[in-house]
Design a protein around this motif. Structure first.
Motif, PDB file in Angstrom:
ATOM      1  N   ILE A  45      25.655  68.085  30.714  1.00 31.41           N
ATOM      2  CA  ILE A  45      24.438  67.602  31.364  1.00 31.41           C
ATOM      3  C   ILE A  45      23.214  68.394  30.916  1.00 31.41           C
ATOM      4  N   ALA A  84      30.489  63.161  32.408  1.00 28.40           N
ATOM      5  CA  ALA A  84      29.215  63.725  32.859  1.00 28.40           C
ATOM      6  C   ALA A  84      28.235  62.616  33.231  1.00 28.40           C
ATOM      7  N   LYS A  85      28.199  61.550  32.424  1.00 31.51           N
ATOM      8  CA  LYS A  85      27.342  60.411  32.756  1.00 31.51           C
ATOM      9  C   LYS A  85      27.788  59.761  34.054  1.00 31.51           C
ATOM     10  N   ILE A  88      26.778  61.497  37.320  1.00 29.54           N
ATOM     11  CA  ILE A  88      25.376  61.252  37.678  1.00 29.54           C
ATOM     12  C   ILE A  88      25.224  59.834  38.209  1.00 29.54           C
ATOM     13  N   ALA A 106      24.228  62.112  29.066  1.00 25.29           N
ATOM     14  CA  ALA A 106      24.003  62.711  30.384  1.00 25.29           C
ATOM     15  C   ALA A 106      22.767  63.612  30.357  1.00 25.29           C
ATOM     16  N   LYS A 107      22.558  64.292  29.242  1.00 24.19           N
ATOM     17  CA  LYS A 107      21.394  65.169  29.131  1.00 24.19           C
ATOM     18  C   LYS A 107      20.104  64.369  29.203  1.00 24.19           C
ATOM     19  N   TRP A 110      19.576  63.305  32.849  1.00 29.50           N
ATOM     20  CA  TRP A 110      19.149  64.441  33.670  1.00 29.50           C
ATOM     21  C   TRP A 110      17.690  64.796  33.396  1.00 29.50           C
TER      22      TRP A 110
END
Length: 224
Positions: A45, A84-85, A88, A106-107, A110
């Motif tokens: 993330i 990770a996605k 979220i 995901a980054k 975020w």
């Protein structure tokens, strides 16, 4: 108690539900939740996806590792990207999902949430400031109530530095009440919010048109 009896967002099996009005509070809860589940997810993330690229020892050129040559350990790490996605996604209401659905990682998701919601409202900042002052008074009856205006101005985020400087230059801070200061800042906040919403609508409209013209491959989220 059975986990399925918990309300959505309250079970340890689900991330805390998104709270736009208390973003910093939600952000801290969400970070703690993810770290308690899997540190690799938080790494994805905040730092970006695990990659399936390796440098060729002979040519020194980065190459994609074909699926048949991927080890089980690598596949497990790559699966963290989608996990990770998903963690979220599970925390977001549909309105927020529509804001980030074109983000590929995901980054990026975020980063979009931080850009959109990170800056707390004047009301939230004042509530926190007031709580701190009240606590200080309770601990020390002799705590001075002077210079509240200056203390509050120093507590504001650097994004508001231009407005703070304008107030310091145009107002007599020794006679300016905290209520007057809050009122002035809230008017400024409303103007900024309105301008931001206009810009956001234009950007989203442009992104949607571009997406329809070029297909789903185009990425309009912040770069990783």
């Amino acid at each position: 108690m059975d986990s399925d009896k918990y309300l959505e967002g309250q079970s340890m099996q689900r991330p805390p539900l998104f709270e736009s009005d208390s973003f910093i509070y939600w952000k801290n809860k969400f970070e703690t939740y993810v770290k308690s589940k899997d540190l690799d997810l938080w790494h994805v993330i905040t730092n970006g996806d695990f990659q399936l690229i390796i440098q060729n020892s002979e040519t020194k050129i980065d190459e994609v590792i074909p699926f048949e040559k991927q080890t089980n350990d690598l596949k497990k790490r790559l699966a963290k990207n989608n996990e990770a996605k998903m963690v979220i996604y599970n925390a977001l209401p549909r309105k927020e999902y529509e804001r980030i659905f074109m983000c590929k990682t995901a980054k990026e998701i975020w980063k979009t949430l931080l850009i959109t919601h990170q800056d707390e409202s004047i009301d939230n900042v004042f509530a926190i400031f007031n709580t701190i002052i009240t606590s200080l008074k309770a601990l020390d009856e002799g705590y001075s109530s002077k210079n509240y205006v200056r203390k509050f101005l120093r507590a504001l985020h650097s994004k508001r530095r231009a407005k703070v400087t304008a107030i310091e230059e145009s107002k007599d801070l020794t006679s300016l009440s905290l209520d007057e200061l809050i009122g002035s800042l809230k008017v400024h906040e409303m103007i900024i919010k309105k301008d931001s919403e206009i810009v956001k609508v234009k950007v989203e409209r442009k992104s949607l048109v571009s997406h329809l013209q070029t297909g789903p491959g185009r990425n309009t989220c912040p770069e990783a």
